[in-house]
Design a protein around this motif. Structure first.
Motif, PDB file in Angstrom:
ATOM      1  N   LYS A 196      -1.209 -12.584  78.345  1.00  0.00           N
ATOM      2  CA  LYS A 196      -2.436 -12.821  77.589  1.00  0.00           C
ATOM      3  C   LYS A 196      -2.114 -13.235  76.163  1.00  0.00           C
ATOM      4  CE  LYS A 196      -4.852  -9.382  76.091  1.00  0.00           C
ATOM      5  NZ  LYS A 196      -5.710  -8.184  76.000  1.00  0.00           N
ATOM      6  N   ALA A 197      -3.123 -13.790  75.495  1.00  0.00           N
ATOM      7  CA  ALA A 197      -3.036 -14.068  74.059  1.00  0.00           C
ATOM      8  C   ALA A 197      -3.799 -12.981  73.321  1.00  0.00           C
ATOM      9  CB  ALA A 197      -3.624 -15.436  73.748  1.00  0.00           C
ATOM     10  N   SER A 198      -3.299 -12.614  72.147  1.00  0.00           N
ATOM     11  CA  SER A 198      -3.942 -11.584  71.341  1.00  0.00           C
ATOM     12  C   SER A 198      -4.005 -12.018  69.892  1.00  0.00           C
ATOM     13  CB  SER A 198      -3.176 -10.265  71.432  1.00  0.00           C
ATOM     14  OG  SER A 198      -3.706  -9.301  70.538  1.00  0.00           O
ATOM     15  N   TYR A 199      -5.154 -11.750  69.233  1.00  0.00           N
ATOM     16  CA  TYR A 199      -5.308 -12.046  67.811  1.00  0.00           C
ATOM     17  C   TYR A 199      -5.360 -10.771  66.980  1.00  0.00           C
ATOM     18  CZ  TYR A 199     -10.129 -10.944  69.019  1.00  0.00           C
ATOM     19  OH  TYR A 199     -11.248 -10.313  69.492  1.00  0.00           O
ATOM     20  N   GLY A 200      -5.221  -9.617  67.603  1.00  0.00           N
ATOM     21  CA  GLY A 200      -5.258  -8.360  66.872  1.00  0.00           C
ATOM     22  C   GLY A 200      -6.662  -7.797  66.769  1.00  0.00           C
ATOM     23  N   SER A 201      -6.928  -7.069  65.691  1.00  0.00           N
ATOM     24  CA  SER A 201      -8.207  -6.376  65.551  1.00  0.00           C
ATOM     25  C   SER A 201      -9.352  -7.309  65.184  1.00  0.00           C
ATOM     26  CB  SER A 201      -8.089  -5.269  64.493  1.00  0.00           C
ATOM     27  OG  SER A 201      -7.710  -5.825  63.242  1.00  0.00           O
ATOM     28  N   ASP A 202      -9.055  -8.420  64.519  1.00  0.00           N
ATOM     29  CA  ASP A 202     -10.087  -9.414  64.201  1.00  0.00           C
ATOM     30  C   ASP A 202      -9.431 -10.758  63.948  1.00  0.00           C
ATOM     31  OD1 ASP A 202      -9.231  -9.485  61.428  1.00  0.00           O
ATOM     32  OD2 ASP A 202     -10.365  -7.637  61.130  1.00  0.00           O
ATOM     33  N   LEU A 203     -10.266 -11.793  63.937  1.00  0.00           N
ATOM     34  CA  LEU A 203      -9.748 -13.149  63.791  1.00  0.00           C
ATOM     35  C   LEU A 203      -9.329 -13.478  62.372  1.00  0.00           C
ATOM     36  CD1 LEU A 203     -12.349 -15.048  65.973  1.00  0.00           C
ATOM     37  CD2 LEU A 203      -9.918 -14.883  66.471  1.00  0.00           C
ATOM     38  N   GLU A 204      -9.977 -12.917  61.383  1.00  0.00           N
ATOM     39  CA  GLU A 204      -9.815 -13.403  60.017  1.00  0.00           C
ATOM     40  C   GLU A 204      -8.607 -12.825  59.296  1.00  0.00           C
ATOM     41  OE1 GLU A 204     -12.572 -12.356  57.030  1.00  0.00           O
ATOM     42  OE2 GLU A 204     -12.966 -10.368  57.808  1.00  0.00           O
ATOM     43  N   ASN A 205      -7.860 -11.938  59.923  1.00  0.00           N
ATOM     44  CA  ASN A 205      -6.670 -11.393  59.286  1.00  0.00           C
ATOM     45  C   ASN A 205      -5.437 -11.703  60.124  1.00  0.00           C
ATOM     46  OD1 ASN A 205      -7.642  -9.925  56.860  1.00  0.00           O
ATOM     47  ND2 ASN A 205      -8.867  -8.826  58.379  1.00  0.00           N
ATOM     48  N   ARG A 206      -4.324 -11.873  59.443  1.00  0.00           N
ATOM     49  CA  ARG A 206      -3.074 -12.190  60.121  1.00  0.00           C
ATOM     50  C   ARG A 206      -2.290 -10.911  60.427  1.00  0.00           C
ATOM     51  NH1 ARG A 206       0.659 -15.536  57.111  1.00  0.00           N
ATOM     52  NH2 ARG A 206      -0.057 -14.549  55.198  1.00  0.00           N
ATOM     53  N   GLU A 207      -1.578 -10.936  61.545  1.00  0.00           N
ATOM     54  CA  GLU A 207      -0.645  -9.867  61.889  1.00  0.00           C
ATOM     55  C   GLU A 207       0.671 -10.482  62.324  1.00  0.00           C
ATOM     56  OE1 GLU A 207      -4.782  -8.383  62.532  1.00  0.00           O
ATOM     57  OE2 GLU A 207      -3.662 -10.028  63.458  1.00  0.00           O
ATOM     58  N   LYS A 208       1.743  -9.727  62.194  1.00  0.00           N
ATOM     59  CA  LYS A 208       3.034 -10.198  62.681  1.00  0.00           C
ATOM     60  C   LYS A 208       3.045 -10.167  64.208  1.00  0.00           C
ATOM     61  CE  LYS A 208       5.564  -8.535  58.619  1.00  0.00           C
ATOM     62  NZ  LYS A 208       6.601  -7.596  58.114  1.00  0.00           N
ATOM     63  N   THR A 209       3.845 -11.059  64.783  1.00  0.00           N
ATOM     64  CA  THR A 209       3.995 -11.065  66.232  1.00  0.00           C
ATOM     65  C   THR A 209       4.470  -9.710  66.729  1.00  0.00           C
ATOM     66  OG1 THR A 209       4.471 -13.446  66.220  1.00  0.00           O
ATOM     67  CG2 THR A 209       5.148 -12.215  68.164  1.00  0.00           C
ATOM     68  N   SER A 210       5.374  -9.083  65.996  1.00  0.00           N
ATOM     69  CA  SER A 210       5.877  -7.765  66.408  1.00  0.00           C
ATOM     70  C   SER A 210       4.775  -6.712  66.362  1.00  0.00           C
ATOM     71  CB  SER A 210       7.054  -7.341  65.527  1.00  0.00           C
ATOM     72  OG  SER A 210       6.675  -7.293  64.163  1.00  0.00           O
ATOM     73  N   GLU A 211       3.836  -6.851  65.441  1.00  0.00           N
ATOM     74  CA  GLU A 211       2.715  -5.914  65.379  1.00  0.00           C
ATOM     75  C   GLU A 211       1.764  -6.122  66.556  1.00  0.00           C
ATOM     76  OE1 GLU A 211       2.590  -5.472  60.493  1.00  0.00           O
ATOM     77  OE2 GLU A 211       1.271  -6.903  61.507  1.00  0.00           O
ATOM     78  N   LEU A 212       1.513  -7.375  66.914  1.00  0.00           N
ATOM     79  CA  LEU A 212       0.666  -7.660  68.063  1.00  0.00           C
ATOM     80  C   LEU A 212       1.336  -7.203  69.358  1.00  0.00           C
ATOM     81  CD1 LEU A 212      -0.598 -11.189  66.979  1.00  0.00           C
ATOM     82  CD2 LEU A 212      -1.924  -9.066  67.014  1.00  0.00           C
ATOM     83  N   ALA A 213       2.661  -7.309  69.406  1.00  0.00           N
ATOM     84  CA  ALA A 213       3.398  -6.877  70.592  1.00  0.00           C
ATOM     85  C   ALA A 213       3.478  -5.361  70.705  1.00  0.00           C
ATOM     86  CB  ALA A 213       4.815  -7.459  70.573  1.00  0.00           C
ATOM     87  N   ALA A 214       3.246  -4.653  69.614  1.00  0.00           N
ATOM     88  CA  ALA A 214       3.376  -3.192  69.607  1.00  0.00           C
ATOM     89  C   ALA A 214       2.332  -2.514  70.474  1.00  0.00           C
ATOM     90  CB  ALA A 214       3.292  -2.666  68.176  1.00  0.00           C
ATOM     91  N   ALA A 215       1.342  -3.254  70.951  1.00  0.00           N
ATOM     92  CA  ALA A 215       0.328  -2.686  71.839  1.00  0.00           C
ATOM     93  C   ALA A 215       0.878  -2.426  73.230  1.00  0.00           C
ATOM     94  CB  ALA A 215      -0.864  -3.624  71.918  1.00  0.00           C
ATOM     95  N   GLY A 216       2.177  -2.584  73.418  1.00  0.00           N
ATOM     96  CA  GLY A 216       2.793  -2.282  74.700  1.00  0.00           C
ATOM     97  C   GLY A 216       3.416  -3.456  75.404  1.00  0.00           C
ATOM     98  N   ALA A 217       3.585  -4.582  74.716  1.00  0.00           N
ATOM     99  CA  ALA A 217       4.145  -5.772  75.351  1.00  0.00           C
ATOM    100  C   ALA A 217       5.647  -5.623  75.575  1.00  0.00           C
ATOM    101  CB  ALA A 217       3.868  -7.001  74.500  1.00  0.00           C
ATOM    102  N   THR A 218       6.114  -6.104  76.707  1.00  0.00           N
ATOM    103  CA  THR A 218       7.550  -6.198  76.959  1.00  0.00           C
ATOM    104  C   THR A 218       8.178  -7.256  76.070  1.00  0.00           C
ATOM    105  OG1 THR A 218       7.257  -5.526  79.260  1.00  0.00           O
ATOM    106  CG2 THR A 218       9.291  -6.703  78.714  1.00  0.00           C
ATOM    107  N   ALA A 219       7.480  -8.364  75.896  1.00  0.00           N
ATOM    108  CA  ALA A 219       7.983  -9.466  75.077  1.00  0.00           C
ATOM    109  C   ALA A 219       6.795 -10.258  74.546  1.00  0.00           C
ATOM    110  CB  ALA A 219       8.911 -10.370  75.893  1.00  0.00           C
ATOM    111  N   ALA A 220       7.058 -11.054  73.504  1.00  0.00           N
ATOM    112  CA  ALA A 220       5.989 -11.848  72.890  1.00  0.00           C
ATOM    113  C   ALA A 220       6.597 -12.985  72.099  1.00  0.00           C
ATOM    114  CB  ALA A 220       5.125 -10.981  71.975  1.00  0.00           C
ATOM    115  N   VAL A 221       5.809 -14.060  71.933  1.00  0.00           N
ATOM    116  CA  VAL A 221       6.136 -15.125  70.989  1.00  0.00           C
ATOM    117  C   VAL A 221       4.883 -15.424  70.177  1.00  0.00           C
ATOM    118  CG1 VAL A 221       7.922 -16.166  72.439  1.00  0.00           C
ATOM    119  CG2 VAL A 221       5.568 -17.003  72.592  1.00  0.00           C
ATOM    120  N   ASN A 222       5.069 -16.027  69.009  1.00  0.00           N
ATOM    121  CA  ASN A 222       3.909 -16.444  68.213  1.00  0.00           C
ATOM    122  C   ASN A 222       3.118 -17.505  68.967  1.00  0.00           C
ATOM    123  OD1 ASN A 222       6.321 -18.227  67.453  1.00  0.00           O
ATOM    124  ND2 ASN A 222       4.592 -19.392  66.656  1.00  0.00           N
ATOM    125  N   GLY A 223       1.855 -17.662  68.586  1.00  0.00           N
ATOM    126  CA  GLY A 223       0.974 -18.559  69.315  1.00  0.00           C
ATOM    127  C   GLY A 223       0.667 -19.856  68.603  1.00  0.00           C
ATOM    128  N   GLY A 224      -0.629 -20.154  68.430  1.00  0.00           N
ATOM    129  CA  GLY A 224      -1.051 -21.452  67.939  1.00  0.00           C
ATOM    130  C   GLY A 224      -1.158 -21.540  66.439  1.00  0.00           C
TER     131      GLY A 224
END
Length: 537
Positions: A196-224
């Motif tokens: 899946k793709a994730s933008y975090g808690s809201d669209l208007e703020n930026r998060e690091k890829t590692s922070e977005l992956a901290a929700a339990g992802a095995t692996a992640a890359v940055n998106g668009g």
């Protein structure tokens, strides 16, 4: 009507299942090609190491040319318009016409600097003829960055501007590397996790890829691509299509490609997307300009006919439109954008609670809103009446005009240019706005030169593949856009697209960033990320 309004009605065009985009996976042999990457001179050393992260998910690291000798550093001097330039008042750039470059080099030599003029030529791609981009002026060749920096300081003291660059980033096809590339492959036949793709808690703020992956992802890359500068919109907001859990929360840059993914890892695709939306009242409707973005600011352009300066895609440019209707969900952020105009605030059932002017503020629980600016204010005032329902509708279509109706298991992130189509090189910088009229320096820096890159696509076996390539260092040269396409095809991708790169390029595995992000500050906060989730059994 609540914040899910863009995904709630399966009878509307926006949300059911992805069908037209997703052909069945190929039955071709499922072995990744073993040939060396088409980077640099032939015969370079190349090592590959692969490990399984979870059933159906592998990580491969490719290092090519690790033993490459160091190349030179130089100072690239900014070229002013010059008296012989066709546009003598133009601001300084990296590339100019030959006469302006010669004029600057002569001035530098007269002031005691070892200046030279170099022609820059680009290869032809699918929609751009390439050829001579322009001429650059460089000073000296140095064995270290610090020596080049000292020369740049001396140049600045003499009134010149420039930057210190490593010549390995130029894109010379005979360079010997090194390159460092990481590849995540998701095989749907064995994959039992989630994608899946994730933008975090809201669209208007930026998060690091590692922070977005901290929700339990095995692996992640940055998106668009996303808004970075507050003057271009809300930092973190996708600058192009964004569909998350089947809900469209950012409209496409019309006609540009996106990566379409299913939670199961099956039927990923690269598709060119367009969108039309409208807000519907009791007896009439009005067209929408956008979703969940600051009204009047269209990052990467590609909007409606009245946008300035263009309705076509134009990368890293913010088009403007004084007269807009933009819909908002609670996913945008804590408060909708403030400014002149009118805002119709809707409750969870889709009924108008209030009309507020100036616009901007919090939304009720499960609520949404529509903001109007300029001439659209009167339109919204006629359409929205307190106590009456107001609904938003929209239609996504692919490049063939077919309706795209994502299910709740679908994610789409924006990208560009295309790299590979049907197994053939298909690089489209002109179509996707990376060829900017009168600004060859943009193409030179963004497309032609080597940078960190993030790529994604699907191979002939139907596997989803994410690729990161480190760059902007002497230990990893990065990739030009044509090189990115060549790498994608060599890795067996049938269709591939470029995602956000540069300082955004990040790969996370088991909670750790495994590549080397190029920003001096380290990992960059981004707009969204692509997550590989663990097995659900």
């Amino acid at each position: 009507m609540n914040s899910k309004w863009l995904g709630a009605c399966t009878g509307l065009a926006l949300f059911a299942v992805v069908g037209a985009l997703t052909a069945p996976a190929s039955s071709e042999p499922r072995q990744r090609p073993a040939h060396a990457l088409p980077l640099g001179a032939a015969g370079l050393t190349e090592t590959r190491s692969t490990r399984t992260l979870q059933p159906g998910v592998t990580l491969t690291r490719i290092v090519r040319g690790a033993d490459a000798p160091a190349l030179a550093w130089t100072v690239e001097v900014s070229i002013p318009g010059g008296v012989t330039s066709p546009d003598p008042d133009a601001p300084p750039t990296a590339l100019k016409d030959r006469a302006s470059a010669d004029e600057l080099a002569a001035d530098l030599q007269e002031d005691g600097f070892d200046a030279r003029v170099e022609e820059v030529t680009a290869p032809a791609v699918a929609d751009y003829a390439g050829g001579t981009l322009g001429w650059r002026v460089r000073v000296g060749k140095f064995d270290s960055q610090s020596t080049g920096t000292s020369e740049r300081t001396r140049l600045r003291g003499a009134g010149y501007a420039g930057s210190v660059v490593y010549t390995g980033w130029d894109g010379n096809p005979t360079d010997r590397g090194p390159w460092r590339i990481d590849v995540l492959t998701i095989d749907p036949d064995r994959f039992r996790g989630g994608l899946k793709a994730s933008y975090g808690s809201d669209l208007e703020n930026r998060e690091k890829t590692s922070e977005l992956a901290a929700a339990g992802a095995t692996a992640a890359v940055n998106g668009g691509f996303f808004v970075l500068d507050p003057s271009a919109g809300a930092p973190g907001d996708p600058a192009g299509v964004g569909v998350y859990d089947g809900r469209l929360l950012s409209e496409p840059v019309n006609g540009r490609p996106g990566l379409v993914m299913r939670d199961s890892g099956r039927h990923s695709a690269v598709a060119r997307l367009r969108w039309k939306g409208r807000v519907v009242g009791r007896d009439a409707s009005q067209p929408l300009d956008g979703v969940d973005r600051v009204p009047g600011l269209i990052r990467n352009c590609g909007g409606t006919a009245d946008d300035d300066p263009t309705s076509l895609p134009l990368h890293d440019v913010t088009c403007t439109d004084r007269d807009e209707l933009v819909a908002f969900t609670a996913d945008y952020g804590r408060r909708t954008p403030q400014g002149d105009g009118l805002e119709a605030v809707l409750d969870a059932r889709g009924r108008v609670l209030e009309l507020r002017s100036p616009r901007g503020g919090s939304l009720p629980a499960g609520g949404s809103s529509v903001q109007a600016t300029g001439t659209r204010v009167a339109e919204l005032a006629d359409l929205a009446q307190v106590g009456r329902p107001l609904r938003m509708e929209g239609t996504l279509r692919d490049g063939r005009g077919r309706k795209v109706s994502p299910s709740p298991a679908t994610s789409i992130v924006n990208g560009g240019p295309e790299l590979v189509r049907d197994g053939r090189l298909h690089v489209t910088p002109a179509t996707d706005g990376m060829v900017q009229p009168g600004n060859a320096s943009f193409y030179y820096g963004w497309v032609h030169k080597r940078n960190p890159r993030t790529l994604a696509g699907v191979d002939t076996a139907g596997r989803t593949v994410f690729v990161t390539a480190d760059g902007r260092s002497t230990d990893a040269l990065g990739l030009s856009i044509p090189e990115s396409a060549a790498v994608a095809r060599a890795l067996g991708l049938r269709d591939a697209v470029n995602l956000d790169g540069g300082g955004s390029t990040t790969m996370v595995v088991d909670g750790e960033v495994i590549n080397n992000p190029s920003d001096a500050a380290g990992e960059r906060p981004v707009g969204d990320a692509l997550l590989i989730l663990p097995d659900r059994g």
